[in-house]
Motif scaffolding. Structure first.
Motif, PDB file in Angstrom:
ATOM      1  N   ASN A   2       0.495  -1.184   0.124  1.00  0.00           N
ATOM      2  CA  ASN A   2      -0.214  -0.075  -0.220  1.00  0.00           C
ATOM      3  C   ASN A   2       0.796   1.363  -0.441  1.00  0.00           C
ATOM      4  O   ASN A   2       0.704   2.196  -0.927  1.00  0.00           O
ATOM      5  CB  ASN A   2      -1.046   0.128   1.373  1.00  0.00           C
ATOM      6  CG  ASN A   2      -2.005  -1.320   1.037  1.00  0.00           C
ATOM      7  OD1 ASN A   2      -2.285  -1.112  -0.388  1.00  0.00           O
ATOM      8  ND2 ASN A   2      -2.475  -2.042   2.249  1.00  0.00           N
ATOM      9  N   GLN A   3       1.858   1.168   0.675  1.00  0.00           N
ATOM     10  CA  GLN A   3       3.000   3.052   0.114  1.00  0.00           C
ATOM     11  C   GLN A   3       3.827   2.938  -0.185  1.00  0.00           C
ATOM     12  O   GLN A   3       3.395   3.995  -1.175  1.00  0.00           O
ATOM     13  CB  GLN A   3       4.090   2.129   1.748  1.00  0.00           C
ATOM     14  CG  GLN A   3       3.773   2.544   3.172  1.00  0.00           C
ATOM     15  CD  GLN A   3       4.986   2.192   3.884  1.00  0.00           C
ATOM     16  OE1 GLN A   3       5.814   1.752   4.062  1.00  0.00           O
ATOM     17  NE2 GLN A   3       4.443   2.743   5.824  1.00  0.00           N
ATOM     18  N   ALA A   4       3.955   1.413  -1.194  1.00  0.00           N
ATOM     19  CA  ALA A   4       4.713   1.862  -3.054  1.00  0.00           C
ATOM     20  C   ALA A   4       2.709   2.266  -3.827  1.00  0.00           C
ATOM     21  O   ALA A   4       3.518   3.249  -4.356  1.00  0.00           O
ATOM     22  CB  ALA A   4       4.837   0.328  -3.095  1.00  0.00           C
ATOM     23  N   ILE A   5       2.583   2.109  -3.471  1.00  0.00           N
ATOM     24  CA  ILE A   5       0.890   1.494  -3.976  1.00  0.00           C
ATOM     25  C   ILE A   5       0.320   3.801  -4.245  1.00  0.00           C
ATOM     26  O   ILE A   5       0.368   4.300  -5.133  1.00  0.00           O
ATOM     27  CB  ILE A   5      -0.474   1.334  -4.251  1.00  0.00           C
ATOM     28  CG1 ILE A   5      -0.228   0.517  -4.983  1.00  0.00           C
ATOM     29  CG2 ILE A   5      -0.903   2.221  -4.579  1.00  0.00           C
ATOM     30  CD1 ILE A   5      -0.818  -0.947  -4.849  1.00  0.00           C
ATOM     31  N   ASP A   6       0.765   4.019  -2.798  1.00  0.00           N
ATOM     32  CA  ASP A   6       1.207   5.462  -2.285  1.00  0.00           C
ATOM     33  C   ASP A   6       1.897   6.037  -3.056  1.00  0.00           C
ATOM     34  O   ASP A   6       1.439   7.554  -3.722  1.00  0.00           O
ATOM     35  CB  ASP A   6       0.605   5.941  -1.314  1.00  0.00           C
ATOM     36  CG  ASP A   6      -0.792   4.970  -0.286  1.00  0.00           C
ATOM     37  OD1 ASP A   6      -1.618   4.920  -0.919  1.00  0.00           O
ATOM     38  OD2 ASP A   6      -0.790   5.032   0.406  1.00  0.00           O
ATOM     39  N   HIS A   7       3.121   5.611  -2.776  1.00  0.00           N
ATOM     40  CA  HIS A   7       3.651   6.913  -3.342  1.00  0.00           C
ATOM     41  C   HIS A   7       3.808   6.813  -5.065  1.00  0.00           C
ATOM     42  O   HIS A   7       4.295   7.947  -5.231  1.00  0.00           O
ATOM     43  CB  HIS A   7       5.011   6.215  -2.687  1.00  0.00           C
ATOM     44  CG  HIS A   7       6.642   7.006  -2.964  1.00  0.00           C
ATOM     45  ND1 HIS A   7       6.410   8.232  -2.963  1.00  0.00           N
ATOM     46  CD2 HIS A   7       8.299   6.776  -3.141  1.00  0.00           C
ATOM     47  CE1 HIS A   7       7.387   8.463  -3.634  1.00  0.00           C
ATOM     48  NE2 HIS A   7       8.771   7.870  -3.738  1.00  0.00           N
ATOM     49  N   TYR A   8       3.644   5.901  -5.452  1.00  0.00           N
ATOM     50  CA  TYR A   8       4.293   5.694  -6.840  1.00  0.00           C
ATOM     51  C   TYR A   8       3.000   6.045  -7.872  1.00  0.00           C
ATOM     52  O   TYR A   8       2.592   5.305  -8.943  1.00  0.00           O
ATOM     53  CB  TYR A   8       4.695   4.473  -7.343  1.00  0.00           C
ATOM     54  CG  TYR A   8       6.462   4.310  -7.098  1.00  0.00           C
ATOM     55  CD1 TYR A   8       7.338   5.303  -7.765  1.00  0.00           C
ATOM     56  CD2 TYR A   8       6.753   3.776  -5.810  1.00  0.00           C
ATOM     57  CE1 TYR A   8       8.769   5.389  -6.789  1.00  0.00           C
ATOM     58  CE2 TYR A   8       7.812   3.949  -5.432  1.00  0.00           C
ATOM     59  CZ  TYR A   8       9.030   4.512  -5.924  1.00  0.00           C
ATOM     60  OH  TYR A   8      10.172   4.241  -5.449  1.00  0.00           O
ATOM     61  N   LYS A   9       1.388   5.942  -7.170  1.00  0.00           N
ATOM     62  CA  LYS A   9       0.429   6.147  -7.763  1.00  0.00           C
ATOM     63  C   LYS A   9       0.256   6.382  -8.914  1.00  0.00           C
ATOM     64  O   LYS A   9      -0.641   6.413  -9.963  1.00  0.00           O
ATOM     65  CB  LYS A   9      -1.190   6.220  -6.925  1.00  0.00           C
ATOM     66  CG  LYS A   9      -0.502   7.712  -6.351  1.00  0.00           C
ATOM     67  CD  LYS A   9      -1.806   8.082  -5.499  1.00  0.00           C
ATOM     68  CE  LYS A   9      -1.508   9.575  -4.781  1.00  0.00           C
ATOM     69  NZ  LYS A   9      -2.222   9.459  -3.637  1.00  0.00           N
ATOM     70  N   GLU A  10       0.850   8.422  -8.908  1.00  0.00           N
ATOM     71  CA  GLU A  10       0.795   8.653 -10.099  1.00  0.00           C
ATOM     72  C   GLU A  10       1.879   7.682 -11.695  1.00  0.00           C
ATOM     73  O   GLU A  10       1.045   7.395 -12.614  1.00  0.00           O
ATOM     74  CB  GLU A  10       1.651  10.178 -10.428  1.00  0.00           C
ATOM     75  CG  GLU A  10       0.986  11.240  -9.633  1.00  0.00           C
ATOM     76  CD  GLU A  10      -0.521  11.688  -9.352  1.00  0.00           C
ATOM     77  OE1 GLU A  10      -0.848  11.412 -11.188  1.00  0.00           O
ATOM     78  OE2 GLU A  10      -1.277  11.079  -8.519  1.00  0.00           O
TER      79      GLU A  10
END
Length: 78
Positions: A2-10
């Motif tokens: 989830n942290q990776a998705i939040d950080h790289y979502k763009e």
């Protein structure tokens, strides 16, 4: 995850770089170097699946003029 998705979502959910996420290619190049596989960052392409990779390989010209692609442990998911 989830942290990776939040950080790289763009970058993850948009079409950005054709060769794949730059930071992922950079880290993967370092990982390959540790395995004694040496490549330049611009020669590395990250695909979203095996079909995309096979398509790219089937249409790209190879310097030696050959047209065969060898696969290690090919599989099909049903």
């Amino acid at each position: 995850m989830n942290q990776a998705i939040d950080h790289y979502k763009e970058q993850l959910f948009t079409y950005s770089e054709q060769q794949g996420l730059y930071s992922l290619r950079k880290e993967f190049t370092k990982y390959l170097r540790e395995l004694q596989v040496f490549t330049r960052l611009e020669r590395l392409v990250i695909t979203s699946g095996s079909q995309q990779a096979l398509h790219i390989l089937s249409v790209m010209p190879f310097p030696n003029g050959k047209k065969n692609v060898l696969l290690e442990q090919p599989t099909t998911l049903a």
